[in-house]
Design an enzyme around this catalytic site. Structure first.
Site, PDB file in Angstrom:
ATOM      1  N   CYS A  14      -3.942   1.015   6.918  1.00  0.00           N
ATOM      2  CA  CYS A  14      -3.252   1.830   5.920  1.00  0.00           C
ATOM      3  C   CYS A  14      -3.903   3.214   5.857  1.00  0.00           C
ATOM      4  O   CYS A  14      -5.098   3.370   6.090  1.00  0.00           O
ATOM      5  CB  CYS A  14      -3.309   1.164   4.543  1.00  0.00           C
ATOM      6  SG  CYS A  14      -2.363   2.063   3.288  1.00  0.00           S
ATOM      7  N   ASP A  68      -4.513   4.841   3.317  1.00  0.00           N
ATOM      8  CA  ASP A  68      -5.330   4.916   2.097  1.00  0.00           C
ATOM      9  C   ASP A  68      -6.744   5.426   2.411  1.00  0.00           C
ATOM     10  O   ASP A  68      -7.381   4.975   3.354  1.00  0.00           O
ATOM     11  CB  ASP A  68      -5.394   3.494   1.489  1.00  0.00           C
ATOM     12  CG  ASP A  68      -5.995   3.484   0.100  1.00  0.00           C
ATOM     13  OD1 ASP A  68      -7.170   3.897  -0.039  1.00  0.00           O
ATOM     14  OD2 ASP A  68      -5.309   3.057  -0.842  1.00  0.00           O
ATOM     15  N   ARG A  98      -9.483   4.840   1.220  1.00  0.00           N
ATOM     16  CA  ARG A  98     -10.586   3.872   1.110  1.00  0.00           C
ATOM     17  C   ARG A  98     -10.677   2.950   2.312  1.00  0.00           C
ATOM     18  O   ARG A  98     -11.455   2.008   2.332  1.00  0.00           O
ATOM     19  CB  ARG A  98     -10.403   3.048  -0.177  1.00  0.00           C
ATOM     20  CG  ARG A  98     -10.434   3.909  -1.429  1.00  0.00           C
ATOM     21  CD  ARG A  98      -9.860   3.190  -2.625  1.00  0.00           C
ATOM     22  NE  ARG A  98      -8.418   2.984  -2.496  1.00  0.00           N
ATOM     23  CZ  ARG A  98      -7.661   2.448  -3.447  1.00  0.00           C
ATOM     24  NH1 ARG A  98      -8.187   2.065  -4.580  1.00  0.00           N
ATOM     25  NH2 ARG A  98      -6.357   2.296  -3.257  1.00  0.00           N
ATOM     26  N   HIS A 129      -4.588  -4.107   2.961  1.00  0.00           N
ATOM     27  CA  HIS A 129      -5.587  -4.161   1.876  1.00  0.00           C
ATOM     28  C   HIS A 129      -4.917  -4.492   0.558  1.00  0.00           C
ATOM     29  O   HIS A 129      -3.785  -4.073   0.300  1.00  0.00           O
ATOM     30  CB  HIS A 129      -6.357  -2.838   1.771  1.00  0.00           C
ATOM     31  CG  HIS A 129      -5.510  -1.684   1.318  1.00  0.00           C
ATOM     32  ND1 HIS A 129      -5.602  -1.142   0.055  1.00  0.00           N
ATOM     33  CD2 HIS A 129      -4.547  -0.975   1.943  1.00  0.00           C
ATOM     34  CE1 HIS A 129      -4.745  -0.144  -0.062  1.00  0.00           C
ATOM     35  NE2 HIS A 129      -4.086  -0.014   1.062  1.00  0.00           N
ATOM     36  N   CYS A 149      -2.599  -2.188  -2.322  1.00  0.00           N
ATOM     37  CA  CYS A 149      -1.948  -1.171  -1.486  1.00  0.00           C
ATOM     38  C   CYS A 149      -0.793  -0.518  -2.253  1.00  0.00           C
ATOM     39  O   CYS A 149       0.138  -1.195  -2.692  1.00  0.00           O
ATOM     40  CB  CYS A 149      -1.430  -1.816  -0.197  1.00  0.00           C
ATOM     41  SG  CYS A 149      -0.689  -0.618   0.932  1.00  0.00           S
TER      42      CYS A 149
END
Ligand code: CO
Length: 221
Positions: free
Chosen positions: A43, A45, A47, A99, A102
């Protein structure tokens, strides 16, 4: 704002110097080429930095990231990365890493409009439709979201295995292995969903595996 921006450049000098103290030839060797063993599809993202999560360094993981770690068969970007990783770099493993928490998954589960991204989220809604019976039966919403994250990873693993790129590589060099992971941001730990598709699976078995998996999905939660 500018301070933060300049901090990034200062950090670059600091980490580079620190690395050189550890290994004076690190960058010289890095410049000679890359031989990553892993392709990571994760992803976007912030993190979900592949190297940080797995304790690896530059040169070890070839990376493709998009919203909700999707394998979309018409996505030329993903297909180009996959083809290069599998056929040129000859990676040994392809990992799809989703994750919990999400935002893409949460958005796909809602009926809100988000603009352009709705077109991308549509692929996730299609995954939901495939697992609708199981997902709708989970009354607790956070639990339902977590399960949606997991089944989305299953589907992306299968979608990878359905590509000619992966299937041809299995025929020619009995690799790569294709894995599905979920990262738990709240603990920092990876959950291996144990849906690995390995070299000894032939084409018929791959699809057979998909059916088996769907029938066993309760066990994998
Ligand atoms: Co995400």
């Amino acid at each position: 704002m500018d301070k933060y921006y300049h901090k990034l450049l200062d950090n670059n000098i600091k980490v580079t110097q620190a690395r050189l103290v550890e290994d004076p030839d690190f960058y010289k060797n890095l410049s000679l080429g890359q031989q990553p063993k892993v392709l990571w599809i994760g992803c976007a993202d912030s993190r979900l930095a592949a190297n940080e999560i797995t304790g690896t360094r530059q040169g070890e993981i070839f990376v493709h990231r998009n919203i909700a770690n999707m394998v979309v068969h018409s996505d030329m970007n993903m297909l180009s990365v996959l083809d290069y990783a599998v056929n040129v770099l000859k990676v040994e493993h392809v990992i799809v890493c989703g994750h919990y928490g999400c935002g893409g998954i949460e958005a796909a589960m809602s009926n809100k409009q988000y603009g352009l991204i709705d077109n991308w989220l549509r692929h996730l809604k299609d995954v939901y439709r495939l697992y609708q019976q199981e997902l709708d039966a989970i009354e607790d919403e956070p639990k339902r979201l977590r399960r949606f994250v997991e089944v989305n990873v299953f589907e992306q693993v299968f979608d990878l295995c359905k590509t000619s790129i992966i299937q041809n590589a299995w025929q020619h060099r009995q690799a790569p292995h294709v894995h599905g992971w979920v990262y738990d941001i709240s603990t920092g730990l990876i959950k291996d969903l144990d849906v690995t598709v390995r070299i000894d699976e032939d084409l018929t078995k791959i699809f057979h595996f998909q059916n088996l998996l769907i029938s066993k999905e309760g066990k994998l939660s």
